[in-house]
Scaffold this motif. Structure first.
Motif, PDB file in Angstrom:
ATOM      1  N   LEU A 106     -82.397  44.508  34.299  1.00 35.08           N
ATOM      2  CA  LEU A 106     -81.557  43.547  35.015  1.00 35.08           C
ATOM      3  C   LEU A 106     -81.613  42.170  34.350  1.00 35.08           C
ATOM      4  CD1 LEU A 106     -81.268  43.150  38.850  1.00 35.08           C
ATOM      5  CD2 LEU A 106     -81.614  41.139  37.428  1.00 35.08           C
ATOM      6  N   VAL A 107     -82.803  41.715  34.008  1.00 31.25           N
ATOM      7  CA  VAL A 107     -82.936  40.392  33.389  1.00 31.25           C
ATOM      8  C   VAL A 107     -82.219  40.349  32.042  1.00 31.25           C
ATOM      9  CG1 VAL A 107     -84.581  38.767  32.378  1.00 31.25           C
ATOM     10  CG2 VAL A 107     -85.076  39.833  34.590  1.00 31.25           C
ATOM     11  N   ILE A 108     -82.412  41.400  31.235  1.00 27.53           N
ATOM     12  CA  ILE A 108     -81.753  41.436  29.917  1.00 27.53           C
ATOM     13  C   ILE A 108     -80.234  41.495  30.078  1.00 27.53           C
ATOM     14  CG2 ILE A 108     -81.460  42.789  27.808  1.00 27.53           C
ATOM     15  CD1 ILE A 108     -84.363  43.732  28.172  1.00 27.53           C
ATOM     16  N   GLY A 109     -79.756  42.424  30.899  1.00 31.72           N
ATOM     17  CA  GLY A 109     -78.320  42.585  31.081  1.00 31.72           C
ATOM     18  C   GLY A 109     -77.680  41.386  31.743  1.00 31.72           C
ATOM     19  N   LEU A 110     -78.371  40.778  32.711  1.00 32.91           N
ATOM     20  CA  LEU A 110     -77.849  39.598  33.396  1.00 32.91           C
ATOM     21  C   LEU A 110     -77.658  38.447  32.417  1.00 32.91           C
ATOM     22  CD1 LEU A 110     -77.191  38.382  36.259  1.00 32.91           C
ATOM     23  CD2 LEU A 110     -79.569  37.627  36.322  1.00 32.91           C
ATOM     24  N   SER A 111     -78.635  38.230  31.559  1.00 37.41           N
ATOM     25  CA  SER A 111     -78.549  37.131  30.592  1.00 37.41           C
ATOM     26  C   SER A 111     -77.428  37.376  29.575  1.00 37.41           C
ATOM     27  CB  SER A 111     -79.889  36.974  29.870  1.00 37.41           C
ATOM     28  OG  SER A 111     -80.934  36.735  30.782  1.00 37.41           O
ATOM     29  N   ILE A 112     -77.388  38.579  29.028  1.00 39.13           N
ATOM     30  CA  ILE A 112     -76.371  38.888  28.010  1.00 39.13           C
ATOM     31  C   ILE A 112     -74.973  38.871  28.616  1.00 39.13           C
ATOM     32  CG2 ILE A 112     -75.526  40.705  26.469  1.00 39.13           C
ATOM     33  CD1 ILE A 112     -78.437  41.490  25.996  1.00 39.13           C
ATOM     34  N   GLY A 113     -74.819  39.475  29.799  1.00 41.01           N
ATOM     35  CA  GLY A 113     -73.500  39.507  30.436  1.00 41.01           C
ATOM     36  C   GLY A 113     -73.011  38.128  30.830  1.00 41.01           C
ATOM     37  N   ALA A 114     -73.919  37.271  31.297  1.00 42.78           N
ATOM     38  CA  ALA A 114     -73.520  35.912  31.672  1.00 42.78           C
ATOM     39  C   ALA A 114     -73.048  35.122  30.455  1.00 42.78           C
ATOM     40  CB  ALA A 114     -74.694  35.202  32.346  1.00 42.78           C
ATOM     41  N   ILE A 115     -73.774  35.242  29.350  1.00 47.87           N
ATOM     42  CA  ILE A 115     -73.374  34.551  28.115  1.00 47.87           C
ATOM     43  C   ILE A 115     -72.026  35.079  27.627  1.00 47.87           C
ATOM     44  CG2 ILE A 115     -73.971  34.262  25.674  1.00 47.87           C
ATOM     45  CD1 ILE A 115     -76.942  34.270  26.584  1.00 47.87           C
ATOM     46  N   SER A 116     -71.861  36.393  27.656  1.00 49.90           N
ATOM     47  CA  SER A 116     -70.610  36.998  27.198  1.00 49.90           C
ATOM     48  C   SER A 116     -69.427  36.521  28.023  1.00 49.90           C
ATOM     49  CB  SER A 116     -70.731  38.521  27.267  1.00 49.90           C
ATOM     50  OG  SER A 116     -69.512  39.152  26.936  1.00 49.90           O
ATOM     51  N   GLY A 117     -69.563  36.557  29.342  1.00 51.38           N
ATOM     52  CA  GLY A 117     -68.457  36.163  30.199  1.00 51.38           C
ATOM     53  C   GLY A 117     -68.162  34.683  30.159  1.00 51.38           C
ATOM     54  N   TYR A 118     -69.168  33.852  29.958  1.00 53.07           N
ATOM     55  CA  TYR A 118     -68.959  32.403  29.979  1.00 53.07           C
ATOM     56  C   TYR A 118     -68.301  31.911  28.696  1.00 53.07           C
ATOM     57  CZ  TYR A 118     -69.898  27.399  30.312  1.00 53.07           C
ATOM     58  OH  TYR A 118     -69.764  26.029  30.341  1.00 53.07           O
ATOM     59  N   PHE A 119     -68.791  32.363  27.551  1.00 53.24           N
ATOM     60  CA  PHE A 119     -68.272  31.847  26.283  1.00 53.24           C
ATOM     61  C   PHE A 119     -66.992  32.551  25.856  1.00 53.24           C
ATOM     62  CE2 PHE A 119     -72.738  30.538  26.026  1.00 53.24           C
ATOM     63  CZ  PHE A 119     -72.589  29.218  25.664  1.00 53.24           C
ATOM     64  N   GLY A 120     -66.872  33.842  26.137  1.00 52.57           N
ATOM     65  CA  GLY A 120     -65.678  34.568  25.741  1.00 52.57           C
ATOM     66  C   GLY A 120     -65.514  34.619  24.229  1.00 52.57           C
ATOM     67  N   GLY A 121     -64.280  34.843  23.788  1.00 52.24           N
ATOM     68  CA  GLY A 121     -63.974  34.828  22.367  1.00 52.24           C
ATOM     69  C   GLY A 121     -64.712  35.885  21.573  1.00 52.24           C
ATOM     70  N   LEU A 122     -65.150  35.517  20.370  1.00 53.25           N
ATOM     71  CA  LEU A 122     -65.818  36.450  19.466  1.00 53.25           C
ATOM     72  C   LEU A 122     -67.141  36.940  20.055  1.00 53.25           C
ATOM     73  CD1 LEU A 122     -65.907  37.861  16.714  1.00 53.25           C
ATOM     74  CD2 LEU A 122     -67.020  35.803  15.793  1.00 53.25           C
ATOM     75  N   ILE A 123     -67.877  36.031  20.706  1.00 59.21           N
ATOM     76  CA  ILE A 123     -69.158  36.419  21.302  1.00 59.21           C
ATOM     77  C   ILE A 123     -68.948  37.521  22.333  1.00 59.21           C
ATOM     78  CG2 ILE A 123     -71.063  35.632  22.774  1.00 59.21           C
ATOM     79  CD1 ILE A 123     -70.840  32.911  21.430  1.00 59.21           C
TER      80      ILE A 123
END
Length: 292
Positions: A106-123
């Motif tokens: 949960l901690v790993i997926g939560l962090s990665i998913g939050a970064i992915s959704g917030y920055f968008g684009g290539l990331i």
């Protein structure tokens, strides 16, 4: 003054309020019933060394294949080991495994998913393609492959399940982040000049955590069953360490003349699953109500 909103008939409003009260009451009952079940199993397992139980690994061929009785509440296996003691001690392995791998994922997926959704684009594109790659593989086959590479035992099971499970949380979190990224409180935080990590992990995280916590209750059950499956296939906990799946596997050769060896540990897994599912249902209703 009307005690109900205008435009709604009094009978309809009374039915709606009655239904809402029943839903809240059921959510409370589900939550506390689930907590009671899980607490009972966890408490029994944690207190196992102090309960005066028989050694779960000690063999006693004179008492092999004894049916359930006062002396042996869950009977004995083909080596004369007390199944009740083994079930209680096995809870220390299974519950810890289920909780640890679930919340590390949960901690790993939560962090990665939050970064992915917030920055968008290539990331976002790169992260989501990795997530799609992980999810597209058959779940148990990928875990079996990792566990086989690392080697049988708990270490391989931990690494294998965490390496797969984080992707589900990342996808769930990314969708939640996309839904709140343009909400006023996020835009206000950005306007005030807060850094991206602060916006994501301080302001967005509490809203992202709700759905993940509810899903984690079901995921704990899935991870316990996964460890049971790995042990059943010989890649989980090595005998003679007691583990629910390993006990079910050991009892299959005596299933017709000693049904209790496999059946009773299986029922304990079902009971634990019901407990966590009830907690998940109760949390979902409680968190939805607080969110509204």
């Amino acid at each position: 003054m009307r005690p109900f909103p205008p435009g709604i008939e009094e009978d309809a409003w009374l039915r709606l309020t009655k239904r809402a009260r029943l839903d809240r009451r059921w959510a409370t009952i589900s939550l506390y019933a689930g907590i009671a079940i899980v607490a009972f199993i966890a408490g029994l397992s944690a207190a196992a060394p102090f309960l005066g139980l028989k050694d779960p690994t000690a063999t006693d061929l004179m008492n092999a294949l004894q049916p359930p009785s006062l002396a042996f509440p869950f009977g004995t296996d083909d080596l004369g080991r007390d199944i009740f003691a083994r079930v209680v001690y096995a809870g220390r392995v299974d519950l810890v495994f289920g909780i640890v791998v679930t919340y590390v994922s949960l901690v790993i997926g939560l962090s990665i998913g939050a970064i992915s959704g917030y920055f968008g684009g290539l990331i976002d594109t790169v992260i989501m393609r990795i997530v799609d790659l992980v999810i597209s593989f058959p779940f148990i086959i990928l875990i079996l492959t990792i566990a086989a590479i690392v080697g049988p035992g708990l270490t391989g099971a931990y690494i294998g399940v965490i390496a797969v499970s984080w992707a589900l949380y990342a996808r769930l979190t990314r969708g939640e982040m996309l839904a709140i990224r343009r909400r006023e409180f996020i835009l206000n935080a950005e306007t005030l000049g807060y850094s991206a990590p602060r916006v994501v992990f301080v302001h967005a995280l509490p809203n992202l955590l709700r759905a993940n916590l509810v899903f984690s209750m079901s995921d704990i059950v899935l991870n316990i069953l996964t460890l049971a499956a790995l042990s059943y296939l010989g890649l989980g906990v090595a005998p003679p360490t007691p583990e629910w799946g390993e006990m079910i596997a050991q009892g299959q050769k005596n299933l017709f003349n000693a049904w209790w060896i496999s059946t009773l540990p299986g029922l304990v897994i079902v009971l634990a699953g019901i407990g966590f599912s009830l907690i998940g249902d109760g949390l979902a209703d409680r968190l939805d109500e607080s969110g509204r």
